[in-house]
Design a protein around this motif. Structure first.
Motif, short mmCIF file in Angstrom:
data_model
loop_
_atom_site.label_atom_id
_atom_site.label_comp_id
_atom_site.label_asym_id
_atom_site.label_seq_id
_atom_site.Cartn_x
_atom_site.Cartn_y
_atom_site.Cartn_z
N THR A 762 0.82 -1.22 0.00
CA THR A 762 0.00 0.00 0.00
C THR A 762 0.85 1.27 0.00
OG1 THR A 762 -0.14 -0.09 2.41
CG2 THR A 762 -1.95 -1.08 1.19
N TYR A 763 2.16 1.12 0.00
CA TYR A 763 3.02 2.31 -0.08
C TYR A 763 3.32 2.52 -1.56
CZ TYR A 763 6.69 5.56 1.58
OH TYR A 763 7.46 6.67 1.84
N VAL A 764 2.53 3.36 -2.22
CA VAL A 764 2.54 3.40 -3.69
C VAL A 764 3.64 4.35 -4.18
CG1 VAL A 764 0.07 2.90 -3.70
CG2 VAL A 764 0.83 5.27 -3.90
N ALA A 765 3.98 4.19 -5.46
CA ALA A 765 5.13 4.92 -6.02
C ALA A 765 4.98 6.43 -5.85
CB ALA A 765 5.30 4.54 -7.49
N ALA A 766 3.79 6.95 -6.10
CA ALA A 766 3.60 8.40 -6.01
C ALA A 766 3.91 8.89 -4.59
CB ALA A 766 2.17 8.77 -6.39
N ASP A 767 3.52 8.09 -3.57
CA ASP A 767 3.79 8.49 -2.18
C ASP A 767 5.27 8.33 -1.83
OD1 ASP A 767 1.13 8.97 -1.96
OD2 ASP A 767 0.66 7.14 -0.82
N VAL A 768 5.88 7.26 -2.34
CA VAL A 768 7.31 7.04 -2.06
C VAL A 768 8.12 8.22 -2.59
CG1 VAL A 768 9.32 5.60 -2.62
CG2 VAL A 768 7.15 4.52 -2.00
N VAL A 769 7.83 8.60 -3.84
CA VAL A 769 8.62 9.67 -4.45
C VAL A 769 8.33 10.99 -3.74
CG1 VAL A 769 9.20 10.87 -6.59
CG2 VAL A 769 8.67 8.42 -6.64
N ARG A 770 7.05 11.23 -3.39
CA ARG A 770 6.74 12.48 -2.69
C ARG A 770 7.43 12.52 -1.32
NH1 ARG A 770 3.31 16.85 -2.54
NH2 ARG A 770 3.69 16.81 -4.77
N ASP A 771 7.46 11.39 -0.61
CA ASP A 771 8.12 11.37 0.71
C ASP A 771 9.62 11.62 0.58
OD1 ASP A 771 5.71 10.96 1.90
OD2 ASP A 771 6.03 8.82 2.33
N LEU A 772 10.20 11.09 -0.48
CA LEU A 772 11.63 11.33 -0.69
C LEU A 772 11.87 12.80 -1.02
CD1 LEU A 772 14.43 10.02 -0.86
CD2 LEU A 772 13.95 9.39 -3.23
N THR A 773 10.99 13.35 -1.85
CA THR A 773 11.08 14.79 -2.16
C THR A 773 10.97 15.61 -0.88
OG1 THR A 773 10.09 14.40 -4.32
CG2 THR A 773 10.03 16.66 -3.50
N SER A 774 10.01 15.25 -0.04
CA SER A 774 9.82 15.98 1.22
C SER A 774 11.08 15.91 2.08
CB SER A 774 8.64 15.41 2.00
OG SER A 774 7.46 15.71 1.32
N ALA A 775 11.67 14.70 2.16
CA ALA A 775 12.88 14.54 2.98
C ALA A 775 13.99 15.45 2.49
CB ALA A 775 13.33 13.08 2.95
N ILE A 776 14.05 15.64 1.19
CA ILE A 776 15.17 16.39 0.61
C ILE A 776 14.87 17.89 0.53
CG2 ILE A 776 16.58 16.61 -1.50
CD1 ILE A 776 16.18 13.55 -1.87
N PHE A 777 13.56 18.27 0.45
CA PHE A 777 13.24 19.69 0.21
C PHE A 777 12.48 20.42 1.32
CE2 PHE A 777 14.37 18.56 -4.08
CZ PHE A 777 14.91 19.72 -4.59
N ASP A 778 11.59 19.70 2.04
CA ASP A 778 10.61 20.45 2.84
C ASP A 778 11.20 21.27 3.99
OD1 ASP A 778 8.78 19.54 1.10
OD2 ASP A 778 7.55 18.42 2.55
N ALA A 779 12.23 20.72 4.66
CA ALA A 779 12.69 21.37 5.89
C ALA A 779 13.16 22.81 5.66
CB ALA A 779 13.81 20.55 6.53
N LEU A 821 8.87 17.09 -9.96
CA LEU A 821 9.65 18.20 -10.53
C LEU A 821 8.81 19.48 -10.53
CD1 LEU A 821 11.46 16.32 -13.46
CD2 LEU A 821 12.57 17.41 -11.50
N GLN A 822 7.55 19.34 -10.90
CA GLN A 822 6.66 20.53 -10.90
C GLN A 822 6.48 21.07 -9.49
OE1 GLN A 822 3.37 18.72 -12.96
NE2 GLN A 822 4.00 19.57 -14.95
N TYR A 823 6.32 20.14 -8.54
CA TYR A 823 6.16 20.55 -7.14
C TYR A 823 7.40 21.32 -6.66
CZ TYR A 823 6.21 19.86 -2.03
OH TYR A 823 6.31 20.03 -0.68
N ILE A 824 8.58 20.78 -7.01
CA ILE A 824 9.83 21.42 -6.57
C ILE A 824 9.98 22.79 -7.21
CG2 ILE A 824 12.35 21.23 -6.60
CD1 ILE A 824 11.88 18.10 -6.61
N ARG A 825 9.58 22.89 -8.47
CA ARG A 825 9.68 24.20 -9.12
C ARG A 825 8.80 25.22 -8.38
NH1 ARG A 825 8.95 24.94 -15.49
NH2 ARG A 825 6.86 24.26 -14.98
#
Ligand SMILES: [Zn+2]
Length: 855
Positions: A762-779, A821-825
């Motif tokens: 149930t941990y789907v690709a879209a969530d995995v990639v978003r969580d990785l993005t969050s780990a690298i960008f959100d803070a 990529l769009q989210y990060i932009r």
């Protein structure tokens, strides 16, 4: 033994020659034939051909001319069309030429065939099995090619005595029997060294030995080149003339009652793989496991000594301080054999310094030591077998002193070429990296002992003895036929492993055939075992499967073996080998089958280790930076071993994401589950959260700041020429981060994440990639970004760009890449009041995203 020089033989002859050879070899029945024409009449063409030769009587009789060193081989008529076992081994080499001492290279079946006035040496195909009772066996030769390796005219024939003679120089002073010079690698880089041409002039015999059951011919091959073709290590004296010494051994096909035992996917033996060509089964395999021929002296006794035990010799090159530890570790396997019904199955002896036999002699199983430049391995436990049956006929263990030398891969760590991600041993599944692992881990543990406890020599000595025990247990395990078990370290909980009483009784893992992480408690007083000191439950069970004596009745025997195998679902017997393990991205699916991990909760265990690493980094300068009178090299080495551990642990954690547990239990087997079960989503998310905290968070590398200014390598000659010696800390950190992000976004991982949704993920690709993005960008989305994060963010955007364009990723991965990529932009557009550096960084990211999306 060097070739007997021509000069020596021209001067002296007869008796002196006999003494000379006897002194250098224990070969049986050496004699000089026809030393004088007056003493012995030259009676025939055959005798004339071997006139003035030294005779080595044995399986094959070999004659060496006493004038020019040339060799002739006698083949008896009754040996024609018989099968022999051929075994080829590098007696000595240089790694630059792809050879090293003790490397087992070839193990095949040879036949000598006669064709009119010629003899042929033929490599017989052994990949297929035909039941003789099936009429199809009459077609067993169809479309299967034996290889005629060598053909030569018969030089002389003694019909009366059934003896044939050939000139053996073209057979041995050539690569007919075995390829010595490596096939050119099409991907070799310019400037890479390659061997020149084989020089018939310079190549020569090093030694000839012949015994009733085997004949060894050892040849020094010299490769010549008018100029050096590329850069070489210091081990090569002159790249224009490189020697490799190679041993050719012919062994009589054993005639005994050995009954093959067959492979099963639930237990890990080395095998000779054969297809059963007449079977209609879905798995028409006739795969023979490799094992020694142990037969009970007293077949009725529950526990009996074997008729012939497995005898190990500790080579006289072995450091004396370790001999007792090595002997005990080898003998520790006897307990496993007791469960299979054998007492004292293994014996250990020490090769006397005055021994007149060589460790290369295949009749001896030897624990050998080398201390090579650039060792390709740290331990290597090969065995050779009868390819017809899988019976192990001999084995050696090559041990490298490098395992106990200082860890010297410092440069790689800062130039980005450090191998964070253990590559699979590509050449041969028998190659073993345990020693590199032990070396790194042992140095890490030494640093921990020094920093946390100011440990003395006794503590370090205890640690080294455990490491040596573990090394020997592992390599001896290989020579008993066992391959790796990288799942074995997953069977006990972190609490159990860290409980000294539990560990003393049960060990740390199911098998000594794993490459698990060294167990270091952050509280030294509570230190339990560093390593297992005896074979684990899996090992005992595997030996029972391989070695317990067979019943006579085939059906009863099948049932007996199946009963042993049915236990494979017991948690302590978990098994998965190199083909399953996840050390390289894209290989393996089950995170429990992993190297450098430990315990049933590797995420918790690794996170604990990272805490310990932080503590050690904090204490590093105080401990190592205050040793007066020496350079900072030792501090630097300690830093590298500690940071290396950090890279290893984050790699271990990352394998949970997209992981799938696999179960190889057979249908209906008690305790078995469905073959594939996704790692629970909460475990995958926990791994992501640990990676976020310990690898990507803005303060993830905060604790090491104090140490960076001390990381100096000691100058040696002009070693810094063309390089810059200042520590490249950002490359080091980025290397770890990129390793993890590319594993998570690897086409195999991300496809598995989607496919495993069909059976529960149930941990789907879209969530995995978003969580990785969050780990690298959100803070630091709306604030300034530190230098480590700038690097990670730029590299991550590049990786997403690659996913978007890749033809190996599935569409869901590409959609997730585009969306992120769009989210990060968007994040970059929303940057508020930030410093100049962060503005430049945001501009760079935006540029990369535009390029990726619009290209
Ligand atoms: Zn190994």
């Amino acid at each position: 033994m060097p070739l007997i020089s021509r000069n020596a033989l021209q001067v002296v002859f007869g008796v002196f020659l006999f003494l000379l050879i006897s002194a250098c070899s224990n070969t049986q029945k050496i004699s000089v034939s026809s030393t004088s024409a007056t003493q012995q009449q030259v009676s025939s063409e055959f005798d004339k051909a071997i006139e003035n030769s030294v005779t080595y009587d044995g399986l094959f009789t070999v004659y060496q001319d006493t004038t020019d060193g040339s060799v002739k081989l006698q083949i008896n008529e009754d040996q024609i069309d018989q099968e022999f076992i051929y075994f080829g081994m590098s007696s000595n080499g240089v790694l630059d030429a792809g050879h090293f001492r003790g490397a087992f290279r070839e193990n095949k079946i040879l036949k000598v065939r006669r064709y009119f006035d010629k003899l042929e040496f033929v490599h017989v195909n052994n990949s297929f099995y035909f039941d003789n009772e099936s009429p199809l066996s009459r077609a067993s030769a169809a479309n299967i090619s034996d290889a005629v390796l060598f053909s030569t005219e018969i030089e002389a024939e003694d019909k009366e005595n059934g003896k044939l003679l050939i000139n053996a120089d073209p057979l041995f002073i050539s690569e007919s029997l075995s390829q010595i010079k490596p096939t050119p690698n099409p991907r070799s880089r310019p400037g890479e060294f390659s061997l020149g041409r084989l020089s018939n002039e310079k190549s020569k015999y090093s030694e000839i030995r012949s015994y009733p059951e085997n004949t060894d011919v050892i040849v020094e091959y010299v490769y010549d080149s008018p100029y050096v073709t590329g850069s070489t290590s210091d081990a090569v004296t002159d790249g224009r003339a490189v020697s490799v010494t190679f041993q050719h051994t012919f062994i009589e096909m054993p005639e005994n009652n050995y009954k093959p035992r067959f492979d099963d996917p639930r237990v890990g033996y080395f095998i000779t793989q054969k297809d059963n060509q007449v079977s209609t089964s879905a798995t028409p395999y006739h795969d023979l496991i490799h094992r020694w021929n142990l037969v009970k002296k007293d077949p009725e006794a529950e526990l009996s000594e074997p008729v012939e035990p497995i005898v190990w010799w500790i080579e006289n090159t072995t450091p004396t301080g370790f001999r007792e530890t090595i002997q005990n570790a080898t003998l520790a396997w006897n307990e496993a054999f007791e469960k299979a019904g054998f007492k004292n199955a293994i014996q250990v002896k020490v090769q006397p310094d005055s021994a007149d036999w060589d460790a290369g002699d295949v009749r001896y199983n030897v624990l050998r030591w080398t201390s090579s430049p650039n060792p390709p391995f740290g331990g290597y436990g090969p065995s050779f077998v009868n390819p017809r049956t899988g019976e192990i006929l001999g084995a050696d263990i090559m041990l490298e002193w490098a395992a106990f030398r200082s860890y010297t891969r410092a440069d790689d760590l800062f130039t980005g070429s450090f191998d964070f991600f253990d590559m699979h041993e590509s050449m041969d599944p028998r190659y073993c990296s345990i020693s590199q692992y032990l070396s790194e881990d042992r140095q890490f543990a030494s640093s921990a002992l020094l920093i946390l406890d100011d440990a003395g020599e006794e503590d370090i000595d205890g640690l080294e003895k455990q490491a040596m025990t573990r090394l020997i247990l592992h390599e001896v395990g290989h020579t008993l036929g066992l391959n790796h078990n990288m799942q074995a370290s997953s069977i006990y909980s972190p609490e159990e492993i860290n409980d000294p009483e539990f560990a003393a009784e049960n060990g740390l893992s199911g098998s000594v055939m794993d490459y698990h992480s060294i167990n270091v408690n952050s509280d030294h007083d509570a230190q339990s075992l560093y390593y297992d000191l005896q074979p684990g439950p899996y090992d005992v069970w595997a030996i029972e499967y391989g070695y317990s004596p067979a019943l006579d009745d085939p059906e009863a025997e099948d049932a007996r073996l199946e009963e042993i195998l049915s236990r494979s679902t017991e948690p302590e017997l978990a098994f998965g080998n190199d083909a399953d393990d996840m050390r390289s991205s894209g290989n393996g699916i089950d995170p429990r089958v992993m190297v450098r991990d430990l315990s049933s909760d590797p995420v918790e265990y690794s996170a604990d280790r990272i805490q310990l690493i932080s503590t050690l980094l904090d204490g590093l300068v105080e401990k190592y930076g205050t040793i007066e009178g020496q350079s900072y090299q030792e501090l630097r080495n300690a830093f590298i071993s500690i940071m290396g551990q950090r890279a290893r642990q984050t790699t271990v954690i990352s394998r949970q994401i997209g992981g799938v547990y696999r179960d190889r239990a057979f249908i209906g087997q008690e305790g078995g589950t469905q073959p594939y079960t996704p790692v629970p989503a909460e475990k995958q998310r926990e791994a992501m959260s640990q990676l976020s905290e310990h690898l990507f968070a803005p303060d993830a590398f905060e604790e090491s700041h104090e140490v960076y200014k001390y990381l100096q390598e000691q100058r040696r000659g002009f070693d810094f020429f063309g390089e810059t010696e200042d520590p490249k800390v950002h490359d080091l950190v980025l290397g770890m981060q990129v390793g993890v992000m590319t594993h998570i976004l690897h086409p195999s991982t991300i496809k598995r994440i989607t496919n495993s949704r069909l059976y529960g993920n149930t941990y789907v690709a879209a969530d995995v990639v978003r969580d990785l993005t969050s780990a690298i960008f959100d803070a630091d989305a709306s604030g300034n970004v530190n230098t480590f994060r700038q690097n990670a963010q730029v590299e991550y955007v590049k990786v997403l760009g690659v996913v978007l364009e890749s033809d190996q990723h599935d569409n869901l991965a590409k959609s997730a890449a585009l969306h992120n990529l769009q989210y990060i932009r968007g994040l970059m557009e929303d940057k508020g009041n930030v410093n100049n550096e962060t503005m430049a960084h945001a501009a760079h990211i935006t540029y990369l995203i535009d390029e990726a999306i619009e290209s």
